[in-house]
Scaffold this motif. Structure first.
Motif, short mmCIF file in Angstrom:
data_model
loop_
_atom_site.label_atom_id
_atom_site.label_comp_id
_atom_site.label_asym_id
_atom_site.label_seq_id
_atom_site.Cartn_x
_atom_site.Cartn_y
_atom_site.Cartn_z
N UNK A 252 37.28 57.21 9.89
CA UNK A 252 37.41 56.69 11.24
C UNK A 252 36.13 56.01 11.68
N UNK A 253 36.25 54.78 12.13
CA UNK A 253 35.10 54.01 12.60
C UNK A 253 35.21 53.82 14.11
N UNK A 254 34.17 54.20 14.83
CA UNK A 254 34.16 54.05 16.28
C UNK A 254 33.60 52.68 16.65
N UNK A 255 34.27 52.01 17.60
CA UNK A 255 33.86 50.67 18.02
C UNK A 255 33.78 50.61 19.54
N UNK A 256 32.61 50.30 20.05
CA UNK A 256 32.43 50.19 21.49
C UNK A 256 32.77 48.78 21.95
N UNK A 257 32.79 48.58 23.27
CA UNK A 257 33.09 47.26 23.82
C UNK A 257 31.98 46.26 23.54
N UNK A 258 30.81 46.75 23.12
CA UNK A 258 29.67 45.87 22.88
C UNK A 258 29.59 45.41 21.42
N UNK A 259 30.41 45.95 20.56
CA UNK A 259 30.34 45.63 19.14
C UNK A 259 30.83 44.21 18.87
N UNK A 260 30.15 43.47 17.98
CA UNK A 260 30.61 42.12 17.62
C UNK A 260 31.93 42.19 16.86
N UNK A 261 32.92 41.47 17.34
CA UNK A 261 34.27 41.59 16.80
C UNK A 261 34.37 41.13 15.36
N UNK A 262 33.89 39.93 15.07
CA UNK A 262 34.06 39.37 13.73
C UNK A 262 33.29 40.18 12.69
N UNK A 263 32.07 40.58 13.02
CA UNK A 263 31.27 41.38 12.08
C UNK A 263 31.94 42.73 11.82
N UNK A 264 32.46 43.35 12.87
CA UNK A 264 33.13 44.64 12.70
C UNK A 264 34.37 44.50 11.83
N UNK A 265 35.15 43.44 12.06
CA UNK A 265 36.36 43.21 11.26
C UNK A 265 36.01 43.03 9.79
N UNK A 266 34.94 42.29 9.51
CA UNK A 266 34.52 42.08 8.11
C UNK A 266 34.12 43.40 7.46
N UNK A 267 33.35 44.21 8.18
CA UNK A 267 32.91 45.48 7.62
C UNK A 267 34.08 46.43 7.38
N UNK A 268 35.04 46.42 8.28
CA UNK A 268 36.23 47.25 8.09
C UNK A 268 37.00 46.82 6.85
N UNK A 269 37.09 45.53 6.62
CA UNK A 269 37.78 45.03 5.44
C UNK A 269 37.06 45.46 4.17
N UNK A 270 35.72 45.44 4.21
CA UNK A 270 34.93 45.90 3.06
C UNK A 270 35.23 47.36 2.76
N UNK A 271 35.28 48.19 3.81
CA UNK A 271 35.57 49.62 3.64
C UNK A 271 36.97 49.81 3.07
N UNK A 272 37.94 49.08 3.61
CA UNK A 272 39.32 49.23 3.16
C UNK A 272 39.45 48.86 1.67
N UNK A 273 38.83 47.79 1.27
CA UNK A 273 38.94 47.33 -0.12
C UNK A 273 38.24 48.29 -1.08
N UNK A 274 37.19 48.94 -0.62
CA UNK A 274 36.40 49.79 -1.50
C UNK A 274 37.01 51.18 -1.69
N UNK A 275 37.86 51.60 -0.77
CA UNK A 275 38.42 52.95 -0.82
C UNK A 275 39.80 52.95 -1.47
#
Length: 316
Positions: A252-275
Motif C-alpha cells: 500500500x502506497x500513501x499519496x497526499x494531495x501534494x504529491x506529483x501525479x505523473x511521478x507517482x503514477x510512474x513509480x506505482x507502475x514500476x512497483x507493479x511490474x517488479x512484483x
C-alpha cells in the motif's frame, strides 16, 4: 419513505444559511462512503440531496452528513443499503439501538465540539489534553468508528483551520505528531491478534509525512490483517525488496494531495511490474483520487471503507 426523511430532502442554499456545507470529498473521507455510492444512492433512494453549485459540484449539509454517518454505522453492522438509506434519522438510530451500538454514534455536532477542544489544546501545546480526547473517543466509539468519525474529521477540520489562519503551522504540526504517536500506540496494542501475510505500507520519495501511513496501518490491523510500516520517503525498489522478503499480501502506497501525479503514477507502475501478481498493489490517501488511467493491477483505495474491503478480500 418516512415523513422525517421527506423533510430532509431539501438541501439548504448556502447563500441563505450560515450552516457549513461539505464538499463531496470531505463527506467521503468523513463517512467512509465512496463518491460513486453517494451518487448511486441519490439516484436510487433520493438521499442524500446535495445542493448543486453553478459548477455542478455537490455540497452536503451537516444534517445530511450526520445521517450518512448513521447509515455508515448501520451498514457496518450488517444491514443492507436498501433497508437503511430510505429511513429517517430517528429510525436509523432505533435500528442501531436494537443492534446495541447507538451509544457510540458520533454526531456532526459532537465532532465540531471535539474539534474545538482539540484546537484549543493545540494552541496551548497541551499534549495531555489532546491525548485524553483521542483515547476517550477511541474507547467510546470503537477503533473502526474512531478512525472514520474522529480521526478523518479532525484532520480535515484542523487543516481547514490552518488554511483560514485560525491556527499556525506549528499548531497543526503539533497535532499531527501527537496523533501519529497515538495511532502507533493503538496499533501496537492490537497487532498481537492480527495475522496473515502482511500488508506493506510506505510512501514514495516525493512524500515526507507519515501520518497517512499510520491511519491506514491501524485500519488494517483493526481488520485483523498483519501490517509492516516502512515509513515515508522510500524508493520504489526498496519497497519492492521489502515486499518480496516479507512475502506480502499487498503493498500500500500513501499519496497526499501534494504529491506529483505523473511521478507517482510512474513509480506505482514500476512497483507493479517488479512484483509478482500474487502481491496486490494499492494506492490510497487524499491525493489518490487525482490519479487517472492507472495500469492494470493497481487498486485505488481513497477511503477507509475502500481499504477495509480490500483487506477483507486478501487471500492468505
Amino acid at each position: 419513505m418516512s415523513r422525517e426523511h421527506e423533510m430532509s430532502q431539501t438541501a439548504p442554499d448556502p447563500a441563505e444559511t450560515d450552516e457549513r456545507m461539505w464538499p463531496m470529498g470531505a463527506v467521503t473521507r468523513r463517512t467512509g462512503i465512496g463518491e460513486h455510492t453517494l451518487r448511486a444512492w441519490e439516484r436510487r433512494f433520493g438521499f442524500p440531496t446535495p445542493h448543486r453549485l453553478e459548477s455542478g459540484h455537490r455540497r452536503y449539509s451537516s444534517a445530511q452528513v450526520r445521517q450518512l454517518l448513521l447509515i455508515s454505522r448501520a451498514l457496518a453492522c450488517g444491514h443492507r443499503a436498501g433497508d437503511v438509506v430510505p429511513l429517517g434519522v430517528s429510525e436509523i438510530e432505533e435500528l442501531l439501538r436494537q443492534t446495541g451500538v447507538v451509544e457510540g454514534v458520533a454526531t456532526v455536532g459532537g465532532t465540531e465540539e471535539v474539534v474545538a477542544e482539540v484546537i484549543d489544546a493545540c494552541r496551548r501545546f497541551d499534549r495531555d489534553a489532546v491525548v485524553g480526547i483521542l483515547r476517550r473517543d477511541a474507547t467510546v466509539l470503537g477503533m473502526a468508528a474512531f478512525l472514520r468519525e474522529r480521526v478523518a474529521p479532525l484532520l480535515e477540520e484542523i487543516g481547514d483551520e490552518w488554511s483560514r489562519g485560525g491556527i499556525e503551522i506549528r499548531h497543526e504540526h503539533f497535532f499531527s505528531e501527537v496523533l501519529e504517536d497515538e495511532l502507533r500506540l493503538m496499533r501496537v496494542q492490537l497487532q498481537v491478534s492480527a495475522g496473515g501475510r502482511p500488508v506493506v505500507l510506505a510512501s514514495l520519495p516525493n512524500e515526507i509525512h507519515g501520518l497517512g501511513l499510520q491511519v491506514a496501518a491501524l485500519a488494517i490491523t483493526v481488520a485483523g490483517r498483519a501490517v509492516r510500516v516502512l515509513g515515508p520517503h522510500l524508493p520504489s525498489d526498496e519497497i519492492v525488496h521489502a515486499a518480496e522478503v516479507l512475502d506480502a499480501a499487498a503493498v500500500g502506497v500513501s499519496m497526499s494531495v501534494f504529491a506529483p501525479v505523473e511521478e507517482t503514477a510512474r513509480e506505482l507502475e514500476v512497483i507493479r511490474k517488479a512484483l509478482p501478481k500474487a502481491i496486490e498493489v494499492w494506492v490510497g490517501g487524499a491525493g489518490s483520487t487525482r490519479l487517472e488511467k492507472l495500469p492494470g493491477g493497481i487498486h485505488q483505495l481513497p477511503t477507509l471503507d475502500d481499504l477495509d474491503r480490500a483487506v477483507k478480500g486478501l487471500a492468505g
